[in-house]
Design an enzyme around this catalytic site. Structure first.
Site, PDB file in Angstrom:
ATOM      1  N   HIS A  34      36.302  35.326  30.732  1.00 13.79           N
ATOM      2  CA  HIS A  34      35.327  34.234  30.908  1.00 13.79           C
ATOM      3  C   HIS A  34      35.691  33.062  30.002  1.00 13.79           C
ATOM      4  O   HIS A  34      35.853  33.245  28.792  1.00 13.79           O
ATOM      5  CB  HIS A  34      33.916  34.710  30.566  1.00 13.79           C
TER       6      HIS A  34
ATOM      7  N   ASP B  63      33.817  30.676  29.021  1.00 11.16           N
ATOM      8  CA  ASP B  63      32.772  30.464  28.005  1.00 11.16           C
ATOM      9  C   ASP B  63      32.614  31.668  27.087  1.00 11.16           C
ATOM     10  O   ASP B  63      31.729  31.674  26.237  1.00 11.16           O
ATOM     11  CB  ASP B  63      31.430  30.100  28.667  1.00 11.16           C
TER      12      ASP B  63
ATOM     13  N   HIS C 287      31.082  41.209  39.769  1.00 15.87           N
ATOM     14  CA  HIS C 287      30.736  42.059  38.626  1.00 15.87           C
ATOM     15  C   HIS C 287      29.859  43.190  39.156  1.00 15.87           C
ATOM     16  O   HIS C 287      28.738  42.940  39.617  1.00 15.87           O
ATOM     17  CB  HIS C 287      29.912  41.278  37.599  1.00 15.87           C
TER      18      HIS C 287
ATOM     19  N   GLU D 134      28.901  47.883  35.954  1.00 10.50           N
ATOM     20  CA  GLU D 134      29.037  47.696  34.503  1.00 10.50           C
ATOM     21  C   GLU D 134      27.763  48.224  33.831  1.00 10.50           C
ATOM     22  O   GLU D 134      27.774  49.243  33.160  1.00 10.50           O
ATOM     23  CB  GLU D 134      29.245  46.213  34.187  1.00 10.50           C
TER      24      GLU D 134
ATOM     25  N   ASP E 253      37.535  40.334  29.211  1.00 12.11           N
ATOM     26  CA  ASP E 253      36.164  39.900  29.467  1.00 12.11           C
ATOM     27  C   ASP E 253      35.827  38.683  28.590  1.00 12.11           C
ATOM     28  O   ASP E 253      35.909  37.566  29.064  1.00 12.11           O
ATOM     29  CB  ASP E 253      35.156  41.036  29.247  1.00 12.11           C
TER      30      ASP E 253
END
Ligand code: 2ND
Ligand code: ZN
EC number: 3.5.4.4
Length: 385
Positions: free
Chosen positions: A26, A28, A213, A216, A305
């Site tokens: 990611h 961010d 996603h 998880e 991730d």
């Protein structure tokens, strides 16, 4: 006599130099702490919990170490908070590409949610163009520093929001212009992927690619929906597929229908070990399902991730796995080829990456021992008889 007495496990330096492929990272979730502090100052963001970069980095790791995906996700308000201007987005994307290249990543798909970067008045298009510009700059700077990397963007829609179709259309518009696919992310429990069926159906009609996603924080139903209702090409995490695999007392393994489907169809699993430890999806590296999934030949890949929240990098993820499972360079190559096969760029480019970049890179590392001068050759040989 020369023999390969050197350990089969790669050293940290070899791990870093090995060509690696990253599918789940990611934007961010990977900022440099020093950049966050500087951007906060430049953009008037006053809510940072720490203003010393060292302390801020520690704060992110500890706050994300919560055991719950929901609390883990709260930390993103600060990174997203400083990514609201064009300059900030260009810089963060540029540094992302540079940092990955420095770490030996040769191909990366980096995701972010454009809808989260509109508070400063940017349009969705301006966000995408700023990030693309940053990636291209980062690739150029990396090359000037002797590293080769290609970075593609994945546009993420937030699963609690209702803009998935709009973001899917955006991804389609910027296809072949730096965006290689689509994703949904955010809290999983209570937000099944079928909420966004219209977006997935649209992308399929457009022959476009997407990952979801799933599996998880929530288990098999989420994976099943992502694949069988939404038609995902890959699973973001997907680690809970382990719930459909039984290891019997005698060591034999029984796969349920869904796990069989995932393995038989070669559905790529974007596994993120460190992130899973923080959100409670796994207990330890040694117990992480990646060990079993690799043994069973699932299409498993290794990913970061969120490098900031997990204090990690691709190399560090592999270091943990080498420690936990004794992986060799051959295992690393297997994961890297798996990831490259699963990328969203065209087949001929994937093949060239595998044959002309990844395999030669590992071959070079694997043959290093041949040229190490561990035996003195200057002495004379005792002549007998
Ligand atoms: O591991 C994750 N699971 C679900 N959502 C996540 C994860 N890591 C980051 N996100 C969210 C928070 C980010 O703001 C968003 C877009 O990158 O995606
Ligand atoms: Zn993620």
């Amino acid at each position: 006599m020369t023999s390969q007495t050197i350990s089969n496990n790669p050293t940290p330096d070899q791990i870093r130099r090995a060509p690696k492929v990253l599918l789940h990272d990611h934007l961010d979730g990977g900022l440099r702490p020093g950049t966050i502090v500087e951007l906060a100052r430049a953009t008037g963001y006053t809510r940072l919990p720490e203003t010393d970069p060292g302390k801020l980095g520690v704060w992110f790791r500890e706050a994300a170490d919560s055991g719950s995906l929901e609390r883990y996700l709260e930390t993103f308000s600060h990174t997203v908070g400083v990514m609201q201007t064009r300059e900030a987005l260009v810089r963060v994307a540029r540094e992302c590409a540079e940092d990955l290249a420095e770490d030996g990543v040769v191909y990366a798909e980096v995701r972010y949610a454009p809808e989260q970067h509109l508070e400063g008045g940017l349009t969705l298009e301006e966000v995408v163009e700023a990030v693309n510009e940053g990636f291209r700059e980062g690739e150029r700077l990396a090359r000037a520093n002797g590293h080769r990397i290609r970075v593609g963007a994945l546009l993420t829609a937030m699963r609690h929001a209702a803009r998935a179709l709009e973001i899917a259309e955006l991804a389609n518009r910027y296809r072949d212009l730096g965006v290689v696919g689509f994703d949904i992310a955010g809290a999983e429990a209570g937000f099944p992927p079928t909420r966004h069926l219209d977006a997935f159906e649209y992308l399929k009609r457009e022959n476009n690619h997407f990952t979801i996603h799933a599996g998880e924080a929530f288990g098999l139903p989420s994976i099943w929906q992502a694949l069988q209702w939404c038609g995902a090409d890959r699973l973001g995490h997907g680690v809970r597929i382990i719930d459909d695999i039984q290891v019997q007392a005698d060591g034999s393994v029984k796969l349920g229908r869904l796990a069989s489907y995932v393995r038989d169809k070669r559905i790529p699993l974007e596994l993120c070990p460190s992130s899973n430890l923080q959100t409670g999806a796994a207990e330890s590296y040694a117990e992480h399902p990646i060990g079993l999934l690799r043994r069973l030949h699932f299409r498993a890949t290794v990913n970061t991730d969120n490098r900031l929240m997990s204090g990690t990098s691709m190399s560090r993820e592999f270091e943990h796995l080498v420690d936990a499972f004794g992986y060799s360079l051959d295992d690393m190559q297997w994961f890297s080829v798996n990831a490259m096969k699963s990328a969203f760029i065209p087949f001929d480019e994937r093949l060239a990456m595998i044959n002309d970049v990844i395999k030669p890179g590992y071959a070079e590392l694997k043959s290093e021992w041949l040229f190490q001068q561990t035996v003195s050759t200057s002495g004379s040989v005792d002549q007998e008889g």
